[in-house]
Design a protein around this motif. Structure first.
Motif, short mmCIF file in Angstrom:
data_model
loop_
_atom_site.label_atom_id
_atom_site.label_comp_id
_atom_site.label_asym_id
_atom_site.label_seq_id
_atom_site.Cartn_x
_atom_site.Cartn_y
_atom_site.Cartn_z
N MET A 133 0.84 -1.16 0.00
CA MET A 133 0.00 0.00 0.00
C MET A 133 0.89 1.23 0.00
N GLU A 134 0.64 2.15 -0.91
CA GLU A 134 1.42 3.37 -0.99
C GLU A 134 0.73 4.47 -0.18
N VAL A 135 1.50 5.17 0.63
CA VAL A 135 0.99 6.26 1.47
C VAL A 135 1.83 7.49 1.19
N LYS A 136 1.15 8.61 0.88
CA LYS A 136 1.81 9.90 0.70
C LYS A 136 1.36 10.80 1.83
N ILE A 137 2.32 11.42 2.51
CA ILE A 137 2.02 12.28 3.65
C ILE A 137 2.56 13.68 3.36
N GLY A 138 1.67 14.65 3.38
CA GLY A 138 2.07 16.04 3.25
C GLY A 138 2.29 16.63 4.62
N VAL A 139 3.40 17.31 4.79
CA VAL A 139 3.76 17.90 6.08
C VAL A 139 3.78 19.42 5.91
N GLN A 140 3.14 20.13 6.84
CA GLN A 140 3.12 21.59 6.78
C GLN A 140 4.53 22.15 6.84
N HIS A 141 4.77 23.19 6.06
CA HIS A 141 6.04 23.91 6.01
C HIS A 141 7.19 23.03 5.50
N ALA A 142 6.86 22.00 4.72
CA ALA A 142 7.88 21.15 4.09
C ALA A 142 7.61 21.14 2.59
N VAL A 166 -2.98 13.21 3.93
CA VAL A 166 -2.50 11.82 3.81
C VAL A 166 -3.27 11.20 2.66
N GLU A 167 -2.54 10.70 1.68
CA GLU A 167 -3.14 10.03 0.52
C GLU A 167 -2.83 8.55 0.61
N ILE A 168 -3.88 7.73 0.60
CA ILE A 168 -3.73 6.29 0.71
C ILE A 168 -4.16 5.68 -0.62
N GLY A 169 -3.29 4.88 -1.21
CA GLY A 169 -3.63 4.27 -2.49
C GLY A 169 -2.78 3.06 -2.80
N GLU A 170 -3.16 2.36 -3.82
CA GLU A 170 -2.40 1.20 -4.28
C GLU A 170 -1.15 1.68 -5.01
N PRO A 171 -0.06 0.94 -4.92
CA PRO A 171 1.14 1.32 -5.67
C PRO A 171 0.90 1.15 -7.15
N SER A 172 1.45 2.06 -7.94
CA SER A 172 1.31 1.95 -9.39
C SER A 172 2.37 0.99 -9.92
N VAL A 173 1.95 0.09 -10.76
CA VAL A 173 2.86 -0.90 -11.34
C VAL A 173 3.43 -0.30 -12.62
N ARG A 174 4.73 -0.32 -12.72
CA ARG A 174 5.38 0.21 -13.91
C ARG A 174 5.28 -0.80 -15.04
#
Length: 75
Positions: free
Chosen positions: A1-10, A60-68
């Protein structure tokens, strides 16, 4: 599972692959945002731990990993 986390001031987001299900990650995010946990703590597939203070979470974005796909005929 791919997780993208946005952090304030980063300028960059954190991207990690976790072995947990989407529901488990969502529960951890909800606990961090509701105030019952002061940090969001996730462990990636390689055993590394990412800890973000809950007051610094932007998204926070939760999604399936993209297959290349490989090759010229892949569409």
């Amino acid at each position: 599972m791919e997780v993208k986390i946005g952090v304030q001031h980063a300028a960059r987001e954190l991207v990690l692959e976790v072995a947990d299900s989407a529901e488990d990650v969502e529960r951890a995010v909800e606990a961090a945002l509701s105030g019952s946990a002061t940090v969001l703590s996730l462990q990636d597939e390689k055993g590394r731990k990412v800890i973000v203070p809950s007051d610094r979470l932007a998204y926070v974005e939760i999604g399936e990993p993209s297959v290349r796909r490989v090759g010229f005929g892949a569409v």
